[in-house]
Design a protein around this motif. Sequence first.
Motif, PDB file in Angstrom:
ATOM      1  N   ARG A  75      36.454  40.052  35.957  1.00 25.98           N
ATOM      2  CA  ARG A  75      35.136  39.622  35.213  1.00 25.98           C
ATOM      3  C   ARG A  75      35.026  39.411  34.007  1.00 25.98           C
ATOM      4  O   ARG A  75      34.098  39.619  33.290  1.00 25.98           O
ATOM      5  CB  ARG A  75      34.138  41.043  35.727  1.00 25.98           C
ATOM      6  CG  ARG A  75      34.193  41.455  36.949  1.00 25.98           C
ATOM      7  CD  ARG A  75      33.293  42.829  37.266  1.00 25.98           C
ATOM      8  NE  ARG A  75      33.747  43.592  38.486  1.00 25.98           N
ATOM      9  CZ  ARG A  75      33.266  44.617  38.776  1.00 25.98           C
ATOM     10  NH1 ARG A  75      32.290  45.286  38.008  1.00 25.98           N
ATOM     11  NH2 ARG A  75      33.688  45.353  39.768  1.00 25.98           N
ATOM     12  N   SER A  77      36.546  42.467  30.699  1.00 28.90           N
ATOM     13  CA  SER A  77      35.577  43.498  30.748  1.00 28.90           C
ATOM     14  C   SER A  77      35.736  44.906  30.287  1.00 28.90           C
ATOM     15  O   SER A  77      34.965  45.681  30.082  1.00 28.90           O
ATOM     16  CB  SER A  77      35.135  43.469  32.208  1.00 28.90           C
ATOM     17  OG  SER A  77      36.053  43.944  33.182  1.00 28.90           O
ATOM     18  N   GLU A  79      30.788  42.653  31.409  1.00 24.50           N
ATOM     19  CA  GLU A  79      31.433  41.992  32.640  1.00 24.50           C
ATOM     20  C   GLU A  79      30.525  40.640  32.960  1.00 24.50           C
ATOM     21  O   GLU A  79      29.390  40.616  32.925  1.00 24.50           O
ATOM     22  CB  GLU A  79      31.536  42.911  33.760  1.00 24.50           C
ATOM     23  CG  GLU A  79      30.312  43.284  34.185  1.00 24.50           C
ATOM     24  CD  GLU A  79      30.354  44.352  35.515  1.00 24.50           C
ATOM     25  OE1 GLU A  79      29.810  44.050  36.527  1.00 24.50           O
ATOM     26  OE2 GLU A  79      30.991  45.334  35.170  1.00 24.50           O
ATOM     27  N   ASN A  80      31.130  39.770  33.484  1.00 27.32           N
ATOM     28  CA  ASN A  80      30.836  38.384  34.191  1.00 27.32           C
ATOM     29  C   ASN A  80      29.658  37.716  32.995  1.00 27.32           C
ATOM     30  O   ASN A  80      28.567  36.960  33.360  1.00 27.32           O
ATOM     31  CB  ASN A  80      29.869  39.011  35.347  1.00 27.32           C
ATOM     32  CG  ASN A  80      30.970  38.790  36.451  1.00 27.32           C
ATOM     33  OD1 ASN A  80      31.746  37.983  36.631  1.00 27.32           O
ATOM     34  ND2 ASN A  80      30.763  39.864  37.239  1.00 27.32           N
ATOM     35  N   ILE A 109      35.564  35.856  38.232  1.00 26.24           N
ATOM     36  CA  ILE A 109      34.045  36.081  38.310  1.00 26.24           C
ATOM     37  C   ILE A 109      33.678  36.148  39.774  1.00 26.24           C
ATOM     38  O   ILE A 109      34.264  35.955  40.731  1.00 26.24           O
ATOM     39  CB  ILE A 109      33.566  34.654  37.899  1.00 26.24           C
ATOM     40  CG1 ILE A 109      33.840  33.541  38.960  1.00 26.24           C
ATOM     41  CG2 ILE A 109      34.032  34.287  36.620  1.00 26.24           C
ATOM     42  CD1 ILE A 109      32.989  32.240  38.328  1.00 26.24           C
ATOM     43  N   ASP A 110      32.453  37.004  39.787  1.00 29.18           N
ATOM     44  CA  ASP A 110      31.616  37.210  41.007  1.00 29.18           C
ATOM     45  C   ASP A 110      30.435  36.289  41.062  1.00 29.18           C
ATOM     46  O   ASP A 110      29.739  36.049  40.275  1.00 29.18           O
ATOM     47  CB  ASP A 110      31.316  38.537  41.174  1.00 29.18           C
ATOM     48  CG  ASP A 110      32.453  39.681  40.862  1.00 29.18           C
ATOM     49  OD1 ASP A 110      33.452  39.489  41.556  1.00 29.18           O
ATOM     50  OD2 ASP A 110      32.476  40.213  39.869  1.00 29.18           O
ATOM     51  N   VAL A 134      26.679  34.119  38.482  1.00 29.93           N
ATOM     52  CA  VAL A 134      27.634  34.955  38.200  1.00 29.93           C
ATOM     53  C   VAL A 134      27.374  36.390  37.894  1.00 29.93           C
ATOM     54  O   VAL A 134      26.991  36.504  36.764  1.00 29.93           O
ATOM     55  CB  VAL A 134      28.463  34.318  36.886  1.00 29.93           C
ATOM     56  CG1 VAL A 134      29.871  35.151  36.758  1.00 29.93           C
ATOM     57  CG2 VAL A 134      28.969  32.929  37.390  1.00 29.93           C
ATOM     58  N   HIS A 173      28.100  40.809  39.693  1.00 31.33           N
ATOM     59  CA  HIS A 173      28.873  41.524  40.631  1.00 31.33           C
ATOM     60  C   HIS A 173      28.001  42.169  41.650  1.00 31.33           C
ATOM     61  O   HIS A 173      28.143  41.976  43.011  1.00 31.33           O
ATOM     62  CB  HIS A 173      29.744  42.621  39.950  1.00 31.33           C
ATOM     63  CG  HIS A 173      30.476  43.254  40.837  1.00 31.33           C
ATOM     64  ND1 HIS A 173      29.965  44.377  41.327  1.00 31.33           N
ATOM     65  CD2 HIS A 173      31.763  43.320  41.262  1.00 31.33           C
ATOM     66  CE1 HIS A 173      30.940  44.951  42.173  1.00 31.33           C
ATOM     67  NE2 HIS A 173      31.958  44.285  42.239  1.00 31.33           N
TER      68      HIS A 173
END
Length: 272
Positions: free
Chosen positions: A40, A43, A48-49, A67-68, A79, A81
């Motif tokens: 991510r 992080s 994150e992201n 990345i999610d 992007v 999670h």
Amino acid sequence: MKKFVSALLTAAMMAGLFFQPVETVQAEKNENKVLTIAHRGASGYAPENTMAAFEKSVDMKADLFEIDVQMSKDGEIVVIHDTTVDRTTNGSGKVKKLTLEELRSLDAGSWFREEFAGEKIPTLSEVLDKYRGKSGILIEIKSPSLYPGIEKKIAEELKEHNLHKPHNEKIIVQSFNHDSVQTFHSILPSVPVGVLIGYNEAGISSEEMNEFSSYAEYVNPSKKMVDEDLVDRIHDHDMEIHPWTVRDRKSADALLDAGVDGIITDYPDYIE
């Protein structure tokens, strides 16, 4: 004279065995390099992201960042999670119920530290725009059952950014939903895919391994499942392994000893 020539030939052969060209040695070194994949983004050091986490990943010289991706109410690939914005922003609600404008209005940084106040939820397009040519990107499709057609949209984004052909940087698409991985692969077979594996005490069966190898280049399991035998089995099927998620140096060292190809980690500096 014959003995002299024979001696020269022997010396030349020995030199060939023990003194490889610099280019060959460097190529082998690069092939054996364990990839550092920032989970991510970096992080452990930034929210994150977010672009801040991706920038930190690049600064720390990670090979890729993960990345999610999910989809907004109005069909934009974003992007994030979780399937809700509650944990990582100052808002609340399901990602799929919020428009891109509503998602972009949220603060995605303050929860981590105040210095990151104002960080936004990025779109996949923004990430590809900024980091194409600067870093490899591992794209995880989150909860695809909530977002019919998300695989096609991701493929379209990659095509628009000319990232559907081989490049120096790596682009990989993965998911815990293996049907989604296969769907993406059928749409854009030129982009390598991976299967994510949650911890399973029973491990990965031979049947599963054979199935994965029919479409995937990577098997990425929980780090708790990894030992030398699993690594060898994955390699025997001509696939690579990138375990997740490392948050301590001891785990990183154990995975390196097991012979993995890459490590997904919150702390890129733990991979040496």
